[in-house]
Design a protein around this motif. Structure first.
Motif, short mmCIF file in Angstrom:
data_model
loop_
_atom_site.label_atom_id
_atom_site.label_comp_id
_atom_site.label_asym_id
_atom_site.label_seq_id
_atom_site.Cartn_x
_atom_site.Cartn_y
_atom_site.Cartn_z
N GLU A 6 0.83 -1.20 0.00
CA GLU A 6 0.00 0.00 0.00
C GLU A 6 0.87 1.25 0.00
OE1 GLU A 6 -2.21 -2.82 3.01
OE2 GLU A 6 -0.14 -2.22 2.63
N CYS A 22 -2.60 0.20 -4.03
CA CYS A 22 -2.15 -1.09 -3.55
C CYS A 22 -1.66 -1.89 -4.75
CB CYS A 22 -3.26 -1.84 -2.84
SG CYS A 22 -2.87 -3.55 -2.42
N TRP A 36 -10.38 -2.66 0.43
CA TRP A 36 -9.73 -1.78 1.40
C TRP A 36 -10.49 -1.89 2.72
CZ3 TRP A 36 -5.16 0.56 0.75
CH2 TRP A 36 -4.69 0.76 -0.55
N ARG A 38 -10.09 -0.75 7.06
CA ARG A 38 -9.39 0.17 7.94
C ARG A 38 -9.60 -0.22 9.39
NH1 ARG A 38 -13.04 5.65 6.93
NH2 ARG A 38 -14.88 5.02 8.15
N LEU A 80 -7.93 3.61 -4.01
CA LEU A 80 -9.03 4.12 -3.20
C LEU A 80 -8.92 5.64 -3.20
CD1 LEU A 80 -11.44 3.36 -1.37
CD2 LEU A 80 -9.89 3.68 0.57
N TYR A 93 -5.12 1.86 6.93
CA TYR A 93 -5.87 1.28 5.82
C TYR A 93 -5.10 0.08 5.26
CZ TYR A 93 -9.21 5.10 5.79
OH TYR A 93 -10.22 5.98 6.13
N CYS A 95 -4.95 -3.17 2.49
CA CYS A 95 -5.37 -3.74 1.22
C CYS A 95 -5.58 -5.24 1.39
CB CYS A 95 -4.29 -3.47 0.18
SG CYS A 95 -4.63 -4.11 -1.47
#
Length: 119
Positions: A6, A22, A36, A38, A80, A93, A95
């Motif tokens: 990422e 990513c 994605w 988080r 994203l 975040y 991936c």
């Protein structure tokens, strides 16, 4: 060895934008569902957005209308785009690459990229 790398995280102010990328080394990228997720401190990891091999997308309720996921199969990369960022978007975040096929099954994670949003 599959790698998901990422990039694009950082510190922004409320209302600003960021684009996360990513890059995936998985050879079956084109058939993978890419996502994605988080995780904020003290909270569970949650889905932000996902995009299936055919291009259909899914978003978490809190980001609908502000975030957009996309993929470039030629580059083995998923993006994203995050607009109108809020302090509550601050998190690490991650991936994800997943395949739930009968013959090909995997679930890989990247190391994460941190997004900080100042108010």
């Amino acid at each position: 060895q599959v790698q998901l790398v990422e990039s694009g995280g950082g510190l922004v102010q409320t209302g600003e934008s960021l684009r996360l990328s990513c890059a995936a080394s998985v050879t079956t990228f084109s058939i993978s569902t890419m996502g994605w997720y988080r995780q904020a401190p003290g909270k569970q990891r949650e889905l932000v957005a996902s995009i299936a091999s055919g291009g259909s997308t899914d978003y978490g309720d809190s980001v609908k209308g502000r975030f957009t996921i996309s993929r470039d199969n030629a580059k083995n990369t998923v993006y994203l785009q995050m607009n109108s960022l809020k302090p509550e978007d601050a998190a690490v975040y991650y991936c994800n690459a997943r395949s739930d096929g009968v013959l090909i099954r995997y679930n890989y994670w990247g190391q994460g990229t941190e997004v900080t949003v100042s108010s």
